[in-house]
Write a protein that holds these residues in place. Structure first.
Motif, mmCIF file in Angstrom:
data_model
loop_
_atom_site.group_PDB
_atom_site.id
_atom_site.type_symbol
_atom_site.label_atom_id
_atom_site.label_comp_id
_atom_site.label_asym_id
_atom_site.label_seq_id
_atom_site.Cartn_x
_atom_site.Cartn_y
_atom_site.Cartn_z
ATOM 1 N N SER A 33 0.797 -1.218 0.000
ATOM 2 C CA SER A 33 0.000 0.000 0.000
ATOM 3 C C SER A 33 0.834 1.274 0.000
ATOM 4 N N ASP A 34 0.258 2.332 -0.548
ATOM 5 C CA ASP A 34 0.873 3.651 -0.504
ATOM 6 C C ASP A 34 0.051 4.609 0.351
ATOM 7 N N ARG A 35 -0.848 4.050 1.159
ATOM 8 C CA ARG A 35 -1.663 4.860 2.072
ATOM 9 C C ARG A 35 -0.931 5.012 3.408
ATOM 10 N N PRO A 36 -1.285 6.023 4.192
ATOM 11 C CA PRO A 36 -0.701 6.134 5.532
ATOM 12 C C PRO A 36 -1.142 4.963 6.404
ATOM 13 N N ARG A 37 -0.348 4.626 7.388
ATOM 14 C CA ARG A 37 -0.718 3.500 8.237
ATOM 15 C C ARG A 37 -1.136 3.975 9.622
ATOM 16 N N LEU A 38 -2.133 3.302 10.143
ATOM 17 C CA LEU A 38 -2.617 3.554 11.498
ATOM 18 C C LEU A 38 -1.910 2.560 12.398
ATOM 19 N N LEU B 234 -0.946 8.014 13.134
ATOM 20 C CA LEU B 234 -0.966 7.910 11.686
ATOM 21 C C LEU B 234 0.422 8.254 11.180
ATOM 22 N N VAL B 235 0.994 7.336 10.411
ATOM 23 C CA VAL B 235 2.350 7.511 9.917
ATOM 24 C C VAL B 235 2.304 7.553 8.396
ATOM 25 N N ALA B 236 2.927 8.569 7.809
ATOM 26 C CA ALA B 236 2.971 8.705 6.356
ATOM 27 C C ALA B 236 3.882 7.638 5.765
ATOM 28 N N VAL B 237 3.860 7.511 4.447
ATOM 29 C CA VAL B 237 4.655 6.504 3.759
ATOM 30 C C VAL B 237 6.150 6.726 3.984
ATOM 31 N N ASP B 238 6.562 7.985 4.105
ATOM 32 C CA ASP B 238 7.978 8.279 4.321
ATOM 33 C C ASP B 238 8.417 8.098 5.772
ATOM 34 N N GLY B 239 7.504 7.711 6.654
ATOM 35 C CA GLY B 239 7.859 7.407 8.039
ATOM 36 C C GLY B 239 7.644 8.542 9.016
ATOM 37 N N GLU C 55 -7.774 16.089 8.837
ATOM 38 C CA GLU C 55 -6.587 16.239 7.989
ATOM 39 C C GLU C 55 -6.843 15.766 6.558
ATOM 40 N N LYS C 56 -8.105 15.408 6.260
ATOM 41 C CA LYS C 56 -8.530 14.916 4.946
ATOM 42 C C LYS C 56 -7.889 13.570 4.580
ATOM 43 N N ILE C 57 -7.758 12.707 5.576
ATOM 44 C CA ILE C 57 -7.264 11.349 5.360
ATOM 45 C C ILE C 57 -8.425 10.405 5.636
ATOM 46 N N LYS C 58 -8.853 9.666 4.607
ATOM 47 C CA LYS C 58 -9.975 8.741 4.760
ATOM 48 C C LYS C 58 -9.535 7.286 4.732
ATOM 49 N N GLU C 59 -8.528 6.977 3.910
ATOM 50 C CA GLU C 59 -8.093 5.600 3.733
ATOM 51 C C GLU C 59 -6.735 5.394 4.381
ATOM 52 N N VAL C 60 -6.647 4.377 5.220
ATOM 53 C CA VAL C 60 -5.408 4.031 5.907
ATOM 54 C C VAL C 60 -5.209 2.516 5.858
ATOM 55 N N GLY D 2 -15.660 5.604 13.211
ATOM 56 C CA GLY D 2 -15.401 7.029 13.041
ATOM 57 C C GLY D 2 -15.310 7.475 11.598
ATOM 58 N N GLY D 3 -15.207 6.519 10.667
ATOM 59 C CA GLY D 3 -15.216 6.876 9.254
ATOM 60 C C GLY D 3 -13.966 6.531 8.478
ATOM 61 N N LEU D 4 -12.968 5.928 9.119
ATOM 62 C CA LEU D 4 -11.764 5.532 8.374
ATOM 63 C C LEU D 4 -12.027 4.246 7.599
ATOM 64 N N ILE D 5 -11.394 4.128 6.460
ATOM 65 C CA ILE D 5 -11.536 2.944 5.631
ATOM 66 C C ILE D 5 -10.205 2.220 5.590
#
Length: 114
Positions: free
Chosen positions: A22-27, A40-45, A82-87, A110-113
């Protein structure tokens, strides 16, 4: 192998699978004996949002499962702001059971996918 090595091996295996697919942020969820933590961690860490059960719980006397679910709801609320829906859910070396599962269910409510 000693316990620390097995834990590190499970954690590495989980992270490798997540970053490959995946290229989505990880929870990412961490559980100690006293509290749960989610970030929540971005792809770059880099950490985008980090929150702990201490903040959500406050001075209330509620069960650990309920406060873990509240943690999931709160992290979802902050992520949507923060406009993040998919993790992608990253449980690390922990099993998907108990408080870790409650955090995931709260985040889904809460709405995360993921």
């Amino acid at each position: 192998m000693i316990k620390k090595d097995k834990t590190k091996q499970r954690k590495t295996r989980t992270r490798k699978t997540i970053t490959k697919v995946s290229d989505r942020p990880r929870l990412s969820v961490h559980r100690s004996n006293k509290y749960c933590y989610a970030q929540l961690v971005a792809v770059d860490g880099k950490t985008i949002i980090g929150i702990s059960e201490k903040i959500v719980k406050g001075a209330e006397k509620i069960s650990p499962m309920d406060s873990a679910k509240k943690l999931g709801l709160k992290i979802a609320e902050l992520a949507l702001a923060e406009k993040i829906k998919e993790v992608v859910f990253d449980k690390g070396s922990l099993s998907y059971h108990g408080r870790v599962k409650a955090v995931a269910e709260g985040a889904r409510e809460g709405g995360l996918i993921f």
